[in-house]
Design a protein around this motif. Structure first.
Motif, PDB file in Angstrom:
ATOM      1  N   LYS A 138       0.836  -1.209   0.000  1.00 45.92           N
ATOM      2  CA  LYS A 138       0.000   0.000   0.000  1.00 45.92           C
ATOM      3  C   LYS A 138       0.868   1.256   0.000  1.00 45.92           C
ATOM      4  O   LYS A 138       0.605   2.212  -0.729  1.00 45.92           O
ATOM      5  CB  LYS A 138      -0.935   0.013   1.216  1.00 45.92           C
ATOM      6  CG  LYS A 138      -2.065  -0.976   1.124  1.00 45.92           C
ATOM      7  CD  LYS A 138      -2.914  -0.943   2.395  1.00 45.92           C
ATOM      8  CE  LYS A 138      -3.994  -1.996   2.375  1.00 45.92           C
ATOM      9  NZ  LYS A 138      -4.785  -2.016   3.621  1.00 45.92           N
ATOM     10  N   ILE A 139       1.895   1.259   0.822  1.00 40.44           N
ATOM     11  CA  ILE A 139       2.794   2.414   0.905  1.00 40.44           C
ATOM     12  C   ILE A 139       3.512   2.621  -0.424  1.00 40.44           C
ATOM     13  O   ILE A 139       3.665   3.758  -0.897  1.00 40.44           O
ATOM     14  CB  ILE A 139       3.796   2.254   2.073  1.00 40.44           C
ATOM     15  CG1 ILE A 139       3.049   2.344   3.408  1.00 40.44           C
ATOM     16  CG2 ILE A 139       4.910   3.279   1.991  1.00 40.44           C
ATOM     17  CD1 ILE A 139       3.887   1.949   4.610  1.00 40.44           C
ATOM     18  N   GLU A 140       3.965   1.528  -1.045  1.00 36.00           N
ATOM     19  CA  GLU A 140       4.651   1.639  -2.335  1.00 36.00           C
ATOM     20  C   GLU A 140       3.727   2.228  -3.397  1.00 36.00           C
ATOM     21  O   GLU A 140       4.142   3.062  -4.211  1.00 36.00           O
ATOM     22  CB  GLU A 140       5.167   0.266  -2.781  1.00 36.00           C
ATOM     23  CG  GLU A 140       6.391  -0.193  -2.029  1.00 36.00           C
ATOM     24  CD  GLU A 140       6.834  -1.612  -2.404  1.00 36.00           C
ATOM     25  OE1 GLU A 140       6.029  -2.383  -2.981  1.00 36.00           O
ATOM     26  OE2 GLU A 140       7.991  -1.939  -2.104  1.00 36.00           O
ATOM     27  N   LYS A 141       2.446   1.809  -3.404  1.00 34.24           N
ATOM     28  CA  LYS A 141       1.487   2.349  -4.369  1.00 34.24           C
ATOM     29  C   LYS A 141       1.269   3.838  -4.127  1.00 34.24           C
ATOM     30  O   LYS A 141       1.260   4.636  -5.076  1.00 34.24           O
ATOM     31  CB  LYS A 141       0.154   1.601  -4.272  1.00 34.24           C
ATOM     32  CG  LYS A 141       0.193   0.232  -4.881  1.00 34.24           C
ATOM     33  CD  LYS A 141      -1.154  -0.479  -4.733  1.00 34.24           C
ATOM     34  CE  LYS A 141      -1.051  -1.907  -5.257  1.00 34.24           C
ATOM     35  NZ  LYS A 141      -2.306  -2.649  -5.068  1.00 34.24           N
ATOM     36  N   LYS A 142       1.094   4.226  -2.858  1.00 36.25           N
ATOM     37  CA  LYS A 142       0.909   5.645  -2.530  1.00 36.25           C
ATOM     38  C   LYS A 142       2.137   6.450  -2.920  1.00 36.25           C
ATOM     39  O   LYS A 142       2.041   7.560  -3.447  1.00 36.25           O
ATOM     40  CB  LYS A 142       0.616   5.826  -1.038  1.00 36.25           C
ATOM     41  CG  LYS A 142      -0.774   5.393  -0.639  1.00 36.25           C
ATOM     42  CD  LYS A 142      -1.008   5.634   0.849  1.00 36.25           C
ATOM     43  CE  LYS A 142      -2.392   5.205   1.264  1.00 36.25           C
ATOM     44  NZ  LYS A 142      -2.646   5.404   2.696  1.00 36.25           N
ATOM     45  N   TYR A 143       3.321   5.893  -2.665  1.00 34.31           N
ATOM     46  CA  TYR A 143       4.573   6.558  -3.004  1.00 34.31           C
ATOM     47  C   TYR A 143       4.683   6.751  -4.515  1.00 34.31           C
ATOM     48  O   TYR A 143       5.025   7.841  -4.989  1.00 34.31           O
ATOM     49  CB  TYR A 143       5.745   5.734  -2.458  1.00 34.31           C
ATOM     50  CG  TYR A 143       7.103   6.296  -2.780  1.00 34.31           C
ATOM     51  CD1 TYR A 143       7.591   7.402  -2.088  1.00 34.31           C
ATOM     52  CD2 TYR A 143       7.905   5.716  -3.762  1.00 34.31           C
ATOM     53  CE1 TYR A 143       8.838   7.923  -2.387  1.00 34.31           C
ATOM     54  CE2 TYR A 143       9.154   6.231  -4.053  1.00 34.31           C
ATOM     55  CZ  TYR A 143       9.625   7.338  -3.363  1.00 34.31           C
ATOM     56  OH  TYR A 143      10.842   7.850  -3.666  1.00 34.31           O
ATOM     57  N   SER A 144       4.374   5.691  -5.271  1.00 29.73           N
ATOM     58  CA  SER A 144       4.438   5.778  -6.736  1.00 29.73           C
ATOM     59  C   SER A 144       3.459   6.825  -7.257  1.00 29.73           C
ATOM     60  O   SER A 144       3.789   7.614  -8.154  1.00 29.73           O
ATOM     61  CB  SER A 144       4.118   4.423  -7.368  1.00 29.73           C
ATOM     62  OG  SER A 144       5.138   3.518  -7.094  1.00 29.73           O
TER      63      SER A 144
ATOM     64  N   SER B  27       4.414  10.261  -9.207  1.00 32.54           N
ATOM     65  CA  SER B  27       3.823  10.575 -10.519  1.00 32.54           C
ATOM     66  C   SER B  27       3.174  11.949 -10.502  1.00 32.54           C
ATOM     67  O   SER B  27       3.353  12.746 -11.433  1.00 32.54           O
ATOM     68  CB  SER B  27       2.774   9.522 -10.905  1.00 32.54           C
ATOM     69  OG  SER B  27       3.375   8.295 -11.127  1.00 32.54           O
ATOM     70  N   GLU B  28       2.404  12.226  -9.451  1.00 30.35           N
ATOM     71  CA  GLU B  28       1.750  13.526  -9.342  1.00 30.35           C
ATOM     72  C   GLU B  28       2.783  14.648  -9.225  1.00 30.35           C
ATOM     73  O   GLU B  28       2.632  15.720  -9.833  1.00 30.35           O
ATOM     74  CB  GLU B  28       0.796  13.549  -8.149  1.00 30.35           C
ATOM     75  CG  GLU B  28      -0.462  12.716  -8.372  1.00 30.35           C
ATOM     76  CD  GLU B  28      -1.383  12.698  -7.163  1.00 30.35           C
ATOM     77  OE1 GLU B  28      -1.225  13.532  -6.244  1.00 30.35           O
ATOM     78  OE2 GLU B  28      -2.269  11.830  -7.144  1.00 30.35           O
ATOM     79  N   GLN B  29       3.840  14.391  -8.477  1.00 28.50           N
ATOM     80  CA  GLN B  29       4.898  15.402  -8.312  1.00 28.50           C
ATOM     81  C   GLN B  29       5.585  15.657  -9.653  1.00 28.50           C
ATOM     82  O   GLN B  29       5.847  16.809 -10.015  1.00 28.50           O
ATOM     83  CB  GLN B  29       5.910  14.920  -7.269  1.00 28.50           C
ATOM     84  CG  GLN B  29       6.981  15.926  -6.951  1.00 28.50           C
ATOM     85  CD  GLN B  29       7.965  15.401  -5.906  1.00 28.50           C
ATOM     86  OE1 GLN B  29       8.121  14.200  -5.748  1.00 28.50           O
ATOM     87  NE2 GLN B  29       8.610  16.305  -5.218  1.00 28.50           N
ATOM     88  N   ASN B  30       5.866  14.595 -10.409  1.00 24.72           N
ATOM     89  CA  ASN B  30       6.496  14.749 -11.722  1.00 24.72           C
ATOM     90  C   ASN B  30       5.588  15.523 -12.674  1.00 24.72           C
ATOM     91  O   ASN B  30       6.056  16.362 -13.460  1.00 24.72           O
ATOM     92  CB  ASN B  30       6.862  13.391 -12.326  1.00 24.72           C
ATOM     93  CG  ASN B  30       8.078  12.786 -11.660  1.00 24.72           C
ATOM     94  OD1 ASN B  30       8.873  13.498 -11.034  1.00 24.72           O
ATOM     95  ND2 ASN B  30       8.235  11.474 -11.781  1.00 24.72           N
TER      96      ASN B  30
END
Length: 155
Positions: A127-133, A137-140
């Protein structure tokens, strides 16, 4: 009689007075012989070991004050050891098998608990990895929009 200094020395007296072989005592309690020899004899007996001894030799509960403090006298109300020695080997093996079974059941329960904990932790990591990804993506995306806006304003 000289004053007995340690609980371990009093246990040895108890064994002697009740004609209990030391080897039987060590086997039945699961306590190593080294605890009752040399320097080990002078060290304190842990509560866990004392509990094992009292479980195997419940008649010692009647002598608890003597056992722990050395005050009073050892009352000899043990079942005659010869009767105990005549118990069948099957009974002893059955007791060992029960203990092994209990130990295995406990180990299996611990394994299951740890396995469930690991599965839970793995799901949390996913879950954390998905949120991080998603956050990356949003930051990029935002950074690209800022760069594009900067380029457009510079032109």
């Amino acid at each position: 009689m000289d004053k007995i200094q340690t609980t371990k020395e009093r246990i040895l007296i108890f064994l002697e007075k009740n004609n209990i072989k030391k080897e039987s005592f060590y086997r039945e309690t699961g306590i190593a012989a080294s605890n009752f020899k040399g320097v080990g004899l002078k060290s304190d007996l842990g509560v866990d070991k004392l509990a094992k001894i009292l479980k195997v030799y419940p008649d010692l509960n009647d002598n608890l004050m003597w056992l722990i403090t050395g005050e009073g006298e050892l009352e000899n109300n043990m079942v005659v050891q010869k009767e105990k020695d005549h118990q069948s080997g099957d009974l002893y093996n059955s007791d060992i098998n029960d203990k092994i079974g209990d130990l295995l059941a406990n180990l299996f329960a611990q394994y299951n608990t740890q396995d469930k904990s690991l599965m839970f932790l793995q799901s949390q990591i996913n879950k954390i990895e998905k949120k991080y990804s998603k956050a990356i993506s949003e930051q990029n995306k935002i950074l690209n929009e800022i760069l594009l806006a900067t380029k457009l304003s510079a032109e």
